[in-house]
Design an enzyme around this catalytic site. Structure first.
Site, PDB file in Angstrom:
ATOM      1  N   LYS A  57      13.219  18.037   3.637  1.00 32.40           N
ATOM      2  CA  LYS A  57      14.241  17.023   3.359  1.00 32.40           C
ATOM      3  C   LYS A  57      13.570  15.891   2.600  1.00 32.40           C
ATOM      4  O   LYS A  57      12.467  15.470   2.940  1.00 32.40           O
ATOM      5  CB  LYS A  57      14.821  16.525   4.681  1.00 32.40           C
ATOM      6  CG  LYS A  57      15.770  15.366   4.536  1.00 32.40           C
ATOM      7  CD  LYS A  57      17.085  15.626   5.269  1.00 32.40           C
ATOM      8  CE  LYS A  57      18.194  14.700   4.776  1.00 32.40           C
ATOM      9  NZ  LYS A  57      18.884  15.201   3.584  1.00 32.40           N
ATOM     10  N   HIS A  71       5.222   4.821   4.295  1.00 37.07           N
ATOM     11  CA  HIS A  71       4.134   5.749   4.631  1.00 37.07           C
ATOM     12  C   HIS A  71       3.315   5.065   5.719  1.00 37.07           C
ATOM     13  O   HIS A  71       2.686   4.034   5.478  1.00 37.07           O
ATOM     14  CB  HIS A  71       3.280   6.028   3.390  1.00 37.07           C
ATOM     15  CG  HIS A  71       2.042   6.839   3.673  1.00 37.07           C
ATOM     16  ND1 HIS A  71       1.826   8.082   3.136  1.00 37.07           N
ATOM     17  CD2 HIS A  71       0.963   6.573   4.447  1.00 37.07           C
ATOM     18  CE1 HIS A  71       0.668   8.548   3.566  1.00 37.07           C
ATOM     19  NE2 HIS A  71       0.117   7.642   4.366  1.00 37.07           N
ATOM     20  N   ARG A  97     -10.718  13.999   7.659  1.00 39.47           N
ATOM     21  CA  ARG A  97     -11.907  13.326   7.116  1.00 39.47           C
ATOM     22  C   ARG A  97     -11.706  11.817   7.237  1.00 39.47           C
ATOM     23  O   ARG A  97     -10.650  11.361   7.657  1.00 39.47           O
ATOM     24  CB  ARG A  97     -12.048  13.678   5.639  1.00 39.47           C
ATOM     25  CG  ARG A  97     -10.759  13.369   4.883  1.00 39.47           C
ATOM     26  CD  ARG A  97     -10.887  13.397   3.391  1.00 39.47           C
ATOM     27  NE  ARG A  97      -9.585  13.389   2.744  1.00 39.47           N
ATOM     28  CZ  ARG A  97      -8.862  12.317   2.501  1.00 39.47           C
ATOM     29  NH1 ARG A  97      -9.294  11.121   2.847  1.00 39.47           N
ATOM     30  NH2 ARG A  97      -7.690  12.410   1.909  1.00 39.47           N
ATOM     31  N   ARG A 139      -7.236  -1.669  -3.499  1.00 42.12           N
ATOM     32  CA  ARG A 139      -8.147  -0.732  -4.190  1.00 42.12           C
ATOM     33  C   ARG A 139      -8.405  -1.252  -5.592  1.00 42.12           C
ATOM     34  O   ARG A 139      -7.491  -1.361  -6.409  1.00 42.12           O
ATOM     35  CB  ARG A 139      -7.518   0.654  -4.278  1.00 42.12           C
ATOM     36  CG  ARG A 139      -7.299   1.287  -2.929  1.00 42.12           C
ATOM     37  CD  ARG A 139      -7.024   2.770  -3.090  1.00 42.12           C
ATOM     38  NE  ARG A 139      -6.627   3.366  -1.825  1.00 42.12           N
ATOM     39  CZ  ARG A 139      -6.617   4.658  -1.592  1.00 42.12           C
ATOM     40  NH1 ARG A 139      -6.975   5.510  -2.553  1.00 42.12           N
ATOM     41  NH2 ARG A 139      -6.233   5.138  -0.413  1.00 42.12           N
ATOM     42  N   GLY A 169      -0.595  14.259  -4.596  1.00 37.02           N
ATOM     43  CA  GLY A 169       0.776  14.151  -5.085  1.00 37.02           C
ATOM     44  C   GLY A 169       1.168  15.216  -6.100  1.00 37.02           C
ATOM     45  O   GLY A 169       2.238  15.122  -6.695  1.00 37.02           O
ATOM     46  N   ASN A 171      -5.158  14.540   7.347  1.00 36.53           N
ATOM     47  CA  ASN A 171      -6.422  14.549   6.612  1.00 36.53           C
ATOM     48  C   ASN A 171      -7.563  14.616   7.615  1.00 36.53           C
ATOM     49  O   ASN A 171      -7.679  13.771   8.497  1.00 36.53           O
ATOM     50  CB  ASN A 171      -6.550  13.310   5.727  1.00 36.53           C
ATOM     51  CG  ASN A 171      -5.532  13.334   4.609  1.00 36.53           C
ATOM     52  OD1 ASN A 171      -5.252  14.392   4.038  1.00 36.53           O
ATOM     53  ND2 ASN A 171      -4.945  12.201   4.298  1.00 36.53           N
TER      54      ASN A 171
HETATM   55  P1  ADP Z   1      -0.393  14.879  -1.084  1.00 36.95           P
HETATM   56  O1  ADP Z   1      -1.290  15.659  -0.168  1.00 36.95           O
HETATM   57  O2  ADP Z   1      -0.228  15.512  -2.423  1.00 36.95           O
HETATM   58  O3  ADP Z   1      -0.767  13.430  -1.145  1.00 36.95           O
HETATM   59  P2  ADP Z   1       1.782  14.306   0.832  1.00 36.95           P
HETATM   60  O4  ADP Z   1       2.519  15.348   1.587  1.00 36.95           O
HETATM   61  O5  ADP Z   1       0.804  13.467   1.588  1.00 36.95           O
HETATM   62  O6  ADP Z   1       1.080  14.989  -0.448  1.00 36.95           O
HETATM   63  O7  ADP Z   1       2.793  13.344   0.128  1.00 36.95           O
HETATM   64  C1  ADP Z   1       2.388  12.353  -0.769  1.00 36.95           C
HETATM   65  C2  ADP Z   1       3.475  11.334  -0.960  1.00 36.95           C
HETATM   66  O8  ADP Z   1       4.683  11.967  -1.457  1.00 36.95           O
HETATM   67  C3  ADP Z   1       3.918  10.631   0.316  1.00 36.95           C
HETATM   68  O9  ADP Z   1       3.085   9.536   0.640  1.00 36.95           O
HETATM   69  C4  ADP Z   1       5.307  10.200  -0.087  1.00 36.95           C
HETATM   70  O10 ADP Z   1       5.208   9.087  -0.965  1.00 36.95           O
HETATM   71  C5  ADP Z   1       5.831  11.368  -0.893  1.00 36.95           C
HETATM   72  N1  ADP Z   1       6.540  12.356  -0.040  1.00 36.95           N
HETATM   73  C6  ADP Z   1       5.983  13.422   0.578  1.00 36.95           C
HETATM   74  N2  ADP Z   1       6.919  14.107   1.308  1.00 36.95           N
HETATM   75  C7  ADP Z   1       8.086  13.443   1.150  1.00 36.95           C
HETATM   76  C8  ADP Z   1       9.446  13.639   1.639  1.00 36.95           C
HETATM   77  N3  ADP Z   1       9.774  14.652   2.451  1.00 36.95           N
HETATM   78  N4  ADP Z   1      10.395  12.744   1.242  1.00 36.95           N
HETATM   79  C9  ADP Z   1      10.090  11.721   0.411  1.00 36.95           C
HETATM   80  N5  ADP Z   1       8.842  11.485  -0.081  1.00 36.95           N
HETATM   81  C10 ADP Z   1       7.857  12.328   0.265  1.00 36.95           C
END
Ligand code: ADP
Length: 451
Positions: free
Chosen positions: A201, A208, A291, A337, A165, A289
């Site tokens: 966007k 998720h 893994r 968790r 994040g 991911n």
């Molecule tokens: P990381 O690899 O840092 O975990 P992610 O791309 O998987 O990054 O995104 C992590 C979280 O951020 C997602 O689960 C979601 O909660 C939020 N997020 C990511 N992209 C978007 C988006 N385009 N719009 C709204 N929330 C997003």
């Protein structure tokens, strides 16, 4: 098949991998830092090697030491677990140069998916739906403003090398674009040493939802259903369930087969997770991911498939033995968790566990490396275990989870168990009505958490 697997990890996941090895009749080598000399994964492994001082960069991330441990013990494969070196393409290459198998996908696939810009382009090429946004890296304000105007605000500026994040900034309007861009770039530079960012966007109320896939690198790949990981705090998952309360069978089959076909075309090898945001009936790829995931047990609970066992078999060169039609979903599973943290402030709470009593009974699984008298070192992630509960229906699963949370006793430190005791009483949770922002809003109302 391998003779001896070195497990390059610690905590509950090291134990999880060790269990799969034992059931396959494969010998195990634990590696550990000086802080983990008394850890359960060390106690249960056939052999163990100390690979350095507590700091992860000197031990669990220390490739020369891990390689030396392989040489000393004669291990012919390494399982990286999750985190640490699990998505390090260089590590996979170095092992293979030494004739040691990396239990995971090819270095090339790790590299592609590790760069989010390349991952997104690859996903699009393979027919996976992606979030609308920039085609590649965005380097200047002018391009950023043009893309913002094209896709419409709000937008999210994201680090190409992102993870956990970090390196993400929302721009709600044109005025916020320049500052979001520079903030995301400097955070990305600091966290990952790479300031490439891209624009997407920003979805307002998505869930998720991620698809578990398994491939053998020979063009065979299946999907093993989805997990709903919408309950997050600071983009970190807290509670995961399978199947998602939001999808029906037709939607599941559609997105699942898109993912399986894409992985077959890529000749992907091993387990992997394709993550989506889901809003208004549409899926938007965010990342893959390459893994095993923390939350893999919820998938195991509803399918009976041992993902680590399958992962080891395909890494040894076996052809996939499970067909898509063999994968059936039975009931519902939820994972909580359990972190060594204050359940309200989430401040880490390392220290000695003075009393430990995990729940048991039908449909209950606790994956944890802790025990009574165990000293949780302050040097690592605060995840100390996972409570996973299965029921024939979601309602049965929730009732069982409430019962398990009542039974669970961890004394001497603080844990997130009271947070889950609060959540299980919540009507939105009971109804499965939550999106990725729900938990943050719930926490902001300062709920009174039961002991
Ligand atoms: P990381 O690899 O840092 O975990 P992610 O791309 O998987 O990054 O995104 C992590 C979280 O951020 C997602 O689960 C979601 O909660 C939020 N997020 C990511 N992209 C978007 C988006 N385009 N719009 C709204 N929330 C997003």
């Amino acid at each position: 098949m391998f003779n001896k697997i070195l497990i390059a990890n610690r905590g509950e996941i090291a134990l999880r991998v060790l269990r799969a090895c034992k059931e396959l009749g494969i010998e195990t080598v634990a590696v550990h830092s000086t802080a983990d000399a008394n850890a359960m994964h060390v106690r249960l492994a056939d052999e163990s090697v100390c690979i350095g001082p507590p700091a992860a960069r000197d031990s669990y991330l220390n490739m020369p030491e891990i390689l030396a441990a392989c040489e000393i013990t004669g291990a012919d494969a390494v399982h990286p677990g999750y985190g640490f070196l699990s998505e390090n393409a260089r590590f996979a290459e170095i092992l293979s140069a030494h004739n040691i198998a990396f239990i995971g996908p090819s270095a090339e696939h790790i590299r592609i998916m590790g760069d989010k810009i390349e991952a997104k382009a690859t996903a699009r090429r393979l027919g996976i739906p992606v979030v609308p946004g920039s085609d590649g890296a965005v380097t200047n304000d002018e391009d950023a403003h043009r893309i913002g105007a094209e896709i419409g605000y709000p937008v999210l500026v994201k680090a190409a090398a992102g993870g956990g994040g970090r390196g993400m900034r929302v721009a709600r309007s044109e005025e916020e674009m320049s500052s979001a861009l520079s903030a995301a770039r400097s955070e990305a530079k600091n966290a990952f040493g790479d300031d490439s960012v891209y624009i997407e966007k920003y979805l307002g109320k998505p869930r998720h939802i991620e698809i578990q896939i398994l491939g053998d690198g020979k063009g065979n790949a299946i999907h093993i259903g989805e997990r709903d990981c919408s309950l997050q705090r600071r983009h970190q998952k807290v509670w995961e369930e399978a199947l998602s309360p939001a999808l029906n069978q037709e939607q599941r089959d559609r997105i699942g087969s898109i993912c399986a076909n894409a992985m077959a075309e890529l000749k992907y090898s091993g387990v992997g997770t394709i993550e989506f945001l889901y809003e208004n009936g549409e899926f938007y790829f965010i990342e893959m991911n390459t893994r095993l995931q923390v939350e893999h047990p919820v998938t195991e609970m509803i399918t009976g498939i041992d993902l680590v066992n399958e992962q080891i078999k395909v890494a040894s060169g076996a052809t996939l033995t499970i067909q898509q039609s063999d994968v059936t979903f039975n009931g519902h599973a939820i994972e909580c968790r359990i972190n060594a943290e204050n359940p309200s402030t989430f401040a880490p709470s390392p220290g000695r566990i003075t009393y430990y009593h995990p729940p048991g009974g039908l449909g209950v699984r606790v994956d944890s490396g802790v025990y009574q008298g165990y000293m949780i070192p302050p040097n690592y992630d605060s995840l100390i275990g996972k409570l996973i509960v299965h029921g024939r229906t979601r309602v049965e699963c929730l009732m069982r989870l409430r019962r398990c949370l009542d039974e669970f006793v961890v004394d001497g430190i603080q844990t997130t168990i009271p947070l889950f005791r609060g959540l299980i009483e919540n009507q939105d949770i009971a109804n499965g009505l939550y999106d990725i922002h729900w938990l943050e809003k719930y926490l902001a109302t300062n709920p009174e958490l039961p002991d």
